[in-house]
Design an enzyme around this catalytic site. Structure first.
Site, PDB file in Angstrom:
ATOM      1  N   TYR A  50       0.837  -1.858  -0.218  1.00 20.98           N
ATOM      2  CA  TYR A  50       0.403   0.186   0.249  1.00 20.98           C
ATOM      3  C   TYR A  50       1.074   1.416  -0.275  1.00 20.98           C
ATOM      4  O   TYR A  50       0.041   2.759  -0.655  1.00 20.98           O
ATOM      5  CB  TYR A  50      -0.964  -0.176   1.483  1.00 20.98           C
ATOM      6  CG  TYR A  50      -2.057  -0.434   1.274  1.00 20.98           C
ATOM      7  CD1 TYR A  50      -2.090  -2.323   0.747  1.00 20.98           C
ATOM      8  CD2 TYR A  50      -3.437   0.101   1.286  1.00 20.98           C
ATOM      9  CE1 TYR A  50      -3.361  -2.562   1.028  1.00 20.98           C
ATOM     10  CE2 TYR A  50      -4.528  -0.530   0.889  1.00 20.98           C
ATOM     11  CZ  TYR A  50      -5.386  -2.159   0.613  1.00 20.98           C
ATOM     12  OH  TYR A  50      -6.237  -3.054   1.201  1.00 20.98           O
ATOM     13  N   ASP A  76      -3.023 -18.395   0.892  1.00 23.78           N
ATOM     14  CA  ASP A  76      -4.064 -18.748  -0.159  1.00 23.78           C
ATOM     15  C   ASP A  76      -4.118 -20.087   0.876  1.00 23.78           C
ATOM     16  O   ASP A  76      -6.460 -20.666   0.617  1.00 23.78           O
ATOM     17  CB  ASP A  76      -3.706 -19.795  -1.192  1.00 23.78           C
ATOM     18  CG  ASP A  76      -1.992 -19.705  -1.014  1.00 23.78           C
ATOM     19  OD1 ASP A  76      -1.822 -20.476   0.334  1.00 23.78           O
ATOM     20  OD2 ASP A  76      -1.388 -20.786  -2.312  1.00 23.78           O
ATOM     21  N   ASP A  95     -12.554  -8.967   4.693  1.00 24.36           N
ATOM     22  CA  ASP A  95     -14.030  -8.632   3.940  1.00 24.36           C
ATOM     23  C   ASP A  95     -14.372 -10.152   3.185  1.00 24.36           C
ATOM     24  O   ASP A  95     -15.689 -10.498   3.532  1.00 24.36           O
ATOM     25  CB  ASP A  95     -13.433  -8.623   2.604  1.00 24.36           C
ATOM     26  CG  ASP A  95     -14.405  -7.049   2.117  1.00 24.36           C
ATOM     27  OD1 ASP A  95     -13.861  -6.109   3.266  1.00 24.36           O
ATOM     28  OD2 ASP A  95     -14.743  -6.505   1.436  1.00 24.36           O
ATOM     29  N   ASP A 151      -6.969  -6.961   4.601  1.00 24.73           N
ATOM     30  CA  ASP A 151      -7.706  -6.672   3.795  1.00 24.73           C
ATOM     31  C   ASP A 151      -8.386  -6.837   3.127  1.00 24.73           C
ATOM     32  O   ASP A 151     -10.023  -7.278   3.540  1.00 24.73           O
ATOM     33  CB  ASP A 151      -7.200  -5.277   2.299  1.00 24.73           C
ATOM     34  CG  ASP A 151      -8.293  -4.048   1.765  1.00 24.73           C
ATOM     35  OD1 ASP A 151      -9.382  -4.753   2.609  1.00 24.73           O
ATOM     36  OD2 ASP A 151      -7.623  -4.423   1.086  1.00 24.73           O
ATOM     37  N   LYS A 201       2.514 -15.272   2.692  1.00 22.65           N
ATOM     38  CA  LYS A 201       2.969 -16.110   1.606  1.00 22.65           C
ATOM     39  C   LYS A 201       4.863 -16.199   1.345  1.00 22.65           C
ATOM     40  O   LYS A 201       5.417 -16.068   0.312  1.00 22.65           O
ATOM     41  CB  LYS A 201       2.597 -15.232   0.576  1.00 22.65           C
ATOM     42  CG  LYS A 201       2.769 -15.716  -0.923  1.00 22.65           C
ATOM     43  CD  LYS A 201       1.419 -17.035  -0.949  1.00 22.65           C
ATOM     44  CE  LYS A 201       1.616 -17.677  -2.185  1.00 22.65           C
ATOM     45  NZ  LYS A 201       0.790 -18.601  -2.715  1.00 22.65           N
TER      46      LYS A 201
HETATM   47  C1  IPM Z   1     -10.545  -0.935   4.060  1.00 25.83           C
HETATM   48  C2  IPM Z   1     -10.112  -0.528   2.624  1.00 25.83           C
HETATM   49  C3  IPM Z   1      -9.230   0.812   2.208  1.00 25.83           C
HETATM   50  C4  IPM Z   1      -7.999  -0.033   2.259  1.00 25.83           C
HETATM   51  C5  IPM Z   1      -9.367   1.009   1.514  1.00 25.83           C
HETATM   52  C6  IPM Z   1     -10.746   1.810   0.391  1.00 25.83           C
HETATM   53  C7  IPM Z   1      -7.807   2.151   0.183  1.00 25.83           C
HETATM   54  O1  IPM Z   1     -10.857  -1.939   1.429  1.00 25.83           O
HETATM   55  O2  IPM Z   1     -10.420  -0.193   4.874  1.00 25.83           O
HETATM   56  O3  IPM Z   1     -10.589  -2.030   4.154  1.00 25.83           O
HETATM   57  O4  IPM Z   1      -7.724  -1.306   1.890  1.00 25.83           O
HETATM   58  O5  IPM Z   1      -7.592  -0.741   3.122  1.00 25.83           O
HETATM   59 MN    MN Z   2     -11.190  -3.415   2.563  1.00 27.65          MN
END
Ligand code: IPM
Ligand code: MN
Ligand code: NAD
Length: 353
Positions: free
Chosen positions: A141, A220, A248, A244, A188
Site C-alpha cells: 500500500y 492461500d 472482507d 484487507d 506467503k
Molecule cells: C479498507 C479499504 C481500504 C483499504 C481502501 C479503500 C483503501 O478497503 O479499509 O479495508 O484497502 O485499506
Molecule cells: Mn477493505
C-alpha cells in the site's frame, strides 16, 4: 469525562452509518454523565469536491486535536476516473500514515441469530470469534509504484522492515494473551521475500510469549480454511493487503460486510474507528445501510481511546440484544422478511441501552 471526537463521514453510506453511531454515543454520554463533543470535517470524495484534497489541512488539524476519529467510508463512482490525480482512497491512506496507525484490529464474530442467514452451514459458525490484526501502514500500500507513461507496464513495491513487523506482532501476541492464547501468522513465505522476513520475525518473538501457541499459514490455504473451520482461529496477524482481503472474506462468517467494525491504533490512545466496508454506492442514499459495523467501531472507540470499557460493553450488548430479538437491516434479512431501515435498526439498539 470530556472527549472530543472528530467525525469523518465521507461518501456514499458513510454519513448514514456515522449518523447512527453518533446518535448512540450521545445516548451513552447522557446516561453515564460524559461530555462528548463531535466535530464533522470534510474527507474523501466530498473533500475533493469542496477543497480539491481528500484529506485537507483543516481536517488534519481537526483530527490532531481530537481524542479519536469516527470514520464512515470514502469513494464512489464519481471519483474513480483512473486518470484522476487525486482519489478519495488516498485520503484514507494518508490519514492512517499521518498518525502512524500501524495496527488495525478487525474482530469477526458469528451471531447465532444470523446463522441461518450466513451462506455457511450453521454448525461451522458455532463459537466463531476471530480477531484479525492487520498491519496498516506498510507493505504494498505504501511502497513506490509507477504507471509508465506508455501505459504498457506498471509496478508496485512491497517492503517491510523488522521493526514494522515487530510492532504489529507485539499487538497480536498481547491480544492472544488476553484471549485464547493462540496466534496464527498468515504470509506467503513460499514466494515473497517480505513474507520470509515476516515469518522469521514473528517466529523469533514467540520466545517472549511462551503462553501463546503460534503457527504460520500460507495465505492461500488460510483463505480456504477460515471458511472451512473458522472456529479454530483466535488471533490472526497478517500484512496490509492480505488483511484487507481476508477480512472482507471473513465478513461472510458474521452474515454481512456491514457487521464488521475496526480500530486503527498506533502508539498512544488516539485511534481511528471505522467499519471495514466501503461507501456502498449501490445502496447509498436509501437509508437501508447496516450501521452495525460503525456502531461496534464506536464501542471500540469508547474502549481503546477513551478507556470507557463499561460503556463499550453496554453498547455491544445493546447491539447483541437488538439482533437476538430479530432487528434486521436488509443485508441480513431473509428474502420476503420485513427489513428495518438504518434509523429503525438504530432505534432498536437504543431501546436496549
Ligand atoms: C479498507 C479499504 C481500504 C483499504 C481502501 C479503500 C483503501 O478497503 O479499509 O479495508 O484497502 O485499506
Ligand atoms: Mn477493505
Ligand atoms: P463496499 O464495501 O462499499 O460494498 C460491497 C458490497 O457490500 C455492496 O453490495 C454493498 O451494498 C454492501 N455493503 C457494504 N457495506 C454495507 C452496509 N453497511 N450495509 C449493507 N450493505 C453493505 O465495496 P465496493 O463496492 O467494492 O467499494 C465502493 C467504494 O468504497 C470504492 O470506491 C472503494 O474504494 C471504497 N471503499 C472504501 C473503504 C473505506 O472507506 N474504508 C473500504 C472499502 C471500499
Amino acid at each position: 469525562m470530556k472527549a472530543t471526537i472528530t467525525v469523518l463521514s465521507g461518501d456514499g453510506i458513510g454519513p448514514e452509518v456515522t449518523g447512527a453511531a453518533v446518535s448512540l454515543l450521545e445516548v451513552i454520554a447522557a446516561r453515564h454523565g460524559h461530555q462528548f463533543t463531535f466535530h464533522e470535517a470534510p474527507f474523501g470524495g466530498a473533500a475533493i469536491d469542496g477543497h480539491g484534497d481528500p484529506f485537507p489541512k483543516e481536517t488534519i488539524r481537526r483530527c490532531e486535536s481530537a481524542d479519536a476519529v469516527l470514520l464512515g467510508a470514502v469513494g464512489g463512482p464519481k471519483w474513480t476516473d483512473p486518470k484522476a490525480a487525486v482519489r478519495p482512497e488516498q485520503g484514507l491512506l494518508r490519514l492512517r500514515k499521518h498518525f502512524e496507525l500501524f495496527a488495525n484490529l478487525r474482530p469477526v464474530k458469528a451471531y447465532p441469530a444470523l446463522a441461518a442467514f450466513a451462506p455457511l452451514r450453521a454448525d461451522l459458525l458455532e463459537g466463531v470469534d476471530i480477531l484479525f490484526v492487520r498491519e496498516l501502514t506498510g507493505g504494498i500500500y505504501f511502497g513506490a509504484r509507477q504507471e509508465q507513461g506508455d501505459g504498457a507496464t506498471a509496478w508496485d513495491t512491497m517492503e517491510y522492515s523488522v521493526h514494522e513487523v515487530e510492532r504489529v506482532a507485539h499487538v497480536a501476541f498481547r491480544a492472544a494473551q488476553k484471549r485464547n492464547h493462540r496466534l496464527t501468522s498468515v504470509d506467503k513465505a513460499n514466494v515473497l521475500a517480505t513474507s520470509r522476513l515476516w515469518q522469521r520475525t514473528v517466529e523469533r518473538m514467540a520466545g517472549d510469549y511462551p503462553d501463546v501457541k503460534l503457527d504460520h499459514m500460507l495465505v492461500d490455504a488460510f483463505a480456504m480454511q477460515v471458511l472451512r473451520t473458522p472456529a479454530r482461529y483466535d488471533v490472526v496477524v497478517t500484512e496490509n493487503m492480505f488483511g484487507d482481503i481476508l477480512t472482507d472474506e471473513s465478513a461472510v462468517l458474521a452474515g454481512s460486510l456491514g457487521m464488521l467494525p475496526s480500530a486503527s491504533l498506533g502508539k498512544g490512545t488516539f485511534g481511528v474507528y471505522e467499519p471495514i466496508h466501503g461507501s456502498a454506492p449501490d445502496i447509498a442514499g436509501q437509508g437501508i445501510a447496516n450501521p452495525t459495523g460503525t456502531i461496534l467501531s464506536a464501542a471500540m472507540l469508547l474502549r481503546f481511546s477513551l478507556n470507557l470499557d463499561e460503556e463499550a460493553q453496554n453498547l455491544e450488548r445493546a447491539v447483541d440484544m437488538a439482533i437476538a430479538e430479530g432487528a434486521r437491516t436488509r443485508d441480513v434479512a431473509s428474502t420476503g422478511a420485513l427489513a428495518l431501515s438504518t434509523s429503525e435498526f438504530t432505534a432498536a439498539v437504543k431501546a436496549h441501552l
